[in-house]
Design an enzyme around this catalytic site. Structure first.
Site: not given
Ligand code: PLP
Length: 386
Positions: A335, A214, A72, A212
């Site tokens: 939500c 994780h 993110t 990312s």
């Molecule tokens: N982009 C995609 C395609 C994702 O699946 C996710 C997380 O679900 C993100 C971005 C955001 O990742 P992070 O949790 O590392 O901020």
């Protein structure tokens, strides 16, 4: 007897034991990696080595990799940086950003923020077909000399669609050379694809890539951003070269070492195992007459770790029934504690209320077993889906 089954790998992949081991090994090394003394230098070397692992994996220079707190944050830095850099030098005209309606909210929300701050920027969406796929030619129809940025994910997190990034990259490079321009900048969100697809930057032809740890069996709280040295983007904050967007405070050697270890563990063999799991699960589920597969057919245009099905039973109800039996899957986005917003991805593709409101994502990976998948199928059939 199976007690708990985790089938939500696309939310987060369980941390790998080898990653934990590596993190444990370096976590007792004291010293700030920015310090000049030998303690600091040891931790700086851990970060340097980890960066090299990522750089090798992407086929780029380690100078162009930047650590963040997760995808993110990487995405925000990537997209906002381009607009901040390019827009002030352009005439006050209408500009546009091209993306898809099924990007992760991290991309869609950042673009919404850009548009609200700059009313002269519009967003253009690539059209999706019934499987949530785009045609590369649809980019040719949308791109023009007022396109600042193209942001298209490599693979979708809900339905596993693999987008034709390499083909889009070629169209963008051709457009730039025709117009002798250094934009549009091409960003791909590779958060879900890193473990399964060719991530070499040269192959894909992207200018920025975000991801990312994780989502690949690394630790939570660490992500990265690749930025081409030629991409016009804002690297520094407030005009101060000491304050960089790309290096915020003190990086954790433990987290980056874990991230690098997870990258090292990506293997062809495991990808094949995941393909097998996916085929097995779909061979069982496709026998259930009430079940619809959302997204692309099983095969080369779909991530192997993903299935997305509509059962006809409201997603929250089904999620809770499965949870009571010890099975974790996902649906839409929570939500509040009592409701689930239908997924913006499924809603963008299907105009069918029951299908949209009963969609479940089942995602799996390195530690999943056939027995766990069969257990999930058994619980589904016990819940009147057959
Ligand atoms: N982009 C995609 C395609 C994702 O699946 C996710 C997380 O679900 C993100 C971005 C955001 O990742 P992070 O949790 O590392 O901020």
């Amino acid at each position: 007897m199976i007690k708990k089954v985790y089938l939500d790998y696309q939310a987060t992949v369980p941390i790998r034991p080898e990653v934990l081991q590596r993190m444990n090994d370096v976590s007792t090394d004291i010293g700030n990696p920015n310090s000049t003394h030998s303690f600091g230098r040891k931790n700086a070397a851990t970060i340097y080595n980890a960066k090299n692992v990522l750089a090798d994996f992407l086929g780029v220079s380690s100078k162009d990799i930047f650590f963040t707190s997760g995808a993110t944050e990487s995405i925000e830095i990537a997209l906002l940086g381009v607009v901040k850099k390019i827009l002030p030098n352009l005439p006050k005209k209408d500009w546009n950003i091209i993306t898809t309606p099924i990007e992760h909210k991290a991309v869609l929300n950042t673009i919404a923020e850009i548009i609200s701050d700059h009313p002269n920027i519009q967003v253009r969406y690539l059209q999706l077909d019934q499987e949530g796929q785009i045609k590369p030619e649809s980019l040719e129809a949308l791109i023009d000399e007022h396109t600042l940025l193209v942001s298209v994910m490599y693979a979708n997190n809900e339905i596993g669609t693999i987008f034709p990034i390499r083909k889009l990259g070629k169209i963008i490079r051709l457009h730039r050379s025709k117009h002798k321009s250094d934009y549009p900048v091409f960003h791909t969100d590779a958060t879900q694809s890193l473990m399964y697809l060719n991530s070499k930057v040269d192959y894909l032809g992207v200018d920025m890539m975000t991801f990312s740890a994780h989502k690949i069996g690394g630790p939570l709280g660490i992500g990265a951003l690749y930025v081409s040295p030629d991409a016009p983007t804002m690297r520094i904050r407030n005009g101060n070269p000491k304050e960089s967007f790309f290096s915020r405070g003190t990086t954790s050697p433990t987290l980056v070492a874990g991230f690098a270890r997870a990258i090292e563990l990506i293997s062809k063999l495991e990808i094949e195992k995941t393909v097998h799991l996916q085929r097995h699960l779909w061979s069982k589920l496709s026998n259930f007459p009430g079940i619809l597969l959302n997204g692309p057919a099983i095969g080369e245009h779909r991530l192997p770790c993903n299935l997305n099905i509509s059962t006809g039973i409201p997603a929250l109800e089904m999620l809770l029934r499965l949870d009571l039996e010890g099975v974790a899957v996902s649906a839409g986005s929570a939500c509040s504690s009592r409701s689930i917003d239908p997924s913006h991805v499924i809603s963008a593709i299907y105009d069918d209320h029951s299908r949209v409101h009963s969609a479940l994502r089942i995602s799996f990976g390195y530690a999943t077993t056939i027995e766990e998948l069969d257990f999930f199928v058994k619980i589904l059939s016990n819940n009147n889906i057959s």
